[in-house]
Design a protein around this motif. Structure first.
Motif, PDB file in Angstrom:
ATOM      1  N   GLN A   1       8.481   1.687   1.599  1.00 24.01           N
ATOM      2  CA  GLN A   1       8.196   2.948   0.919  1.00 24.01           C
ATOM      3  C   GLN A   1       7.882   2.722  -0.554  1.00 24.01           C
ATOM      4  OE1 GLN A   1      11.791   5.102   1.887  1.00 24.01           O
ATOM      5  NE2 GLN A   1      10.713   6.379   3.377  1.00 24.01           N
TER       6      GLN A   1
ATOM      7  N   ALA B   1       4.440   1.054  -0.898  1.00 20.11           N
ATOM      8  CA  ALA B   1       3.372   2.018  -0.610  1.00 20.11           C
ATOM      9  C   ALA B   1       3.200   2.994  -1.766  1.00 20.11           C
ATOM     10  CB  ALA B   1       3.684   2.768   0.686  1.00 20.11           C
TER      11      ALA B   1
ATOM     12  N   SER C   1      -0.164   3.131  -3.970  1.00 22.04           N
ATOM     13  CA  SER C   1      -0.879   4.411  -4.001  1.00 22.04           C
ATOM     14  C   SER C   1      -1.113   4.857  -5.444  1.00 22.04           C
ATOM     15  CB  SER C   1      -0.086   5.494  -3.254  1.00 22.04           C
ATOM     16  OG  SER C   1       0.037   5.161  -1.897  1.00 22.04           O
TER      17      SER C   1
END
Length: 139
Positions: free
Chosen positions: A86, A89, A93
């Motif tokens: 998480q 990511a 992002s």
């Protein structure tokens, strides 16, 4: 008072069991005791692996590695890995958003505003979990 069994405290709690009673419960399936042993084993293994890696690469402050490894171990390996994925990511992002904002918008201040705004809104996506806050500040 005789030499009998120890009395419980005034609050009604029992005194801790002798170590051999605790170990017996570990091997006979008592869940809290088994969980404690499993956690201790994971932490010890993580500390040793971290130490071996830092010694192998001759890290200047390798004494910090075992502490860090123990510190980041979560209740389960699954949760540790999910948290890592998480966070990665979210960071990737955010970097992607910042790259697009700078490429599309000519003014750096506008790109900063748009990328942080979009990143903080995107970071609320539940798939990022607690790491969603890391999407926004990568300009």
């Amino acid at each position: 008072m005789g030499m009998g069994r120890p009395k419980s405290s005034a609050a009604g709690r029992e005194r801790p069991a002798a170590p051999w009673h605790w170990l017996r419960r570990v091997f006979h399936g008592a869940e809290p005791e088994r969980h404690a042993v499993f956690q201790a084993l994971k932490m010890a293994l993580a500390a040793v692996i971290a130490w071996l890696i830092t010694e192998r690469v001759h890290a200047p402050q390798s004494f910090i590695a075992p502490y860090t490894a123990v510190f980041v171990i979560s209740a389960t390996i699954y949760r540790s890995v999910i948290g890592l994925v998480q966070q990665m990511a979210a960071v990737l992002s955010g970097i992607g958003l910042a790259f697009v904002a700078v490429a599309v918008l000519p003014d750096p201040v506008s790109a900063l505003f748009v990328s942080v705004l979009a990143g903080m809104l995107l970071g609320r996506w539940r798939r990022f979990g607690d790491s969603g806050v890391w999407v926004g500040p990568w300009h």
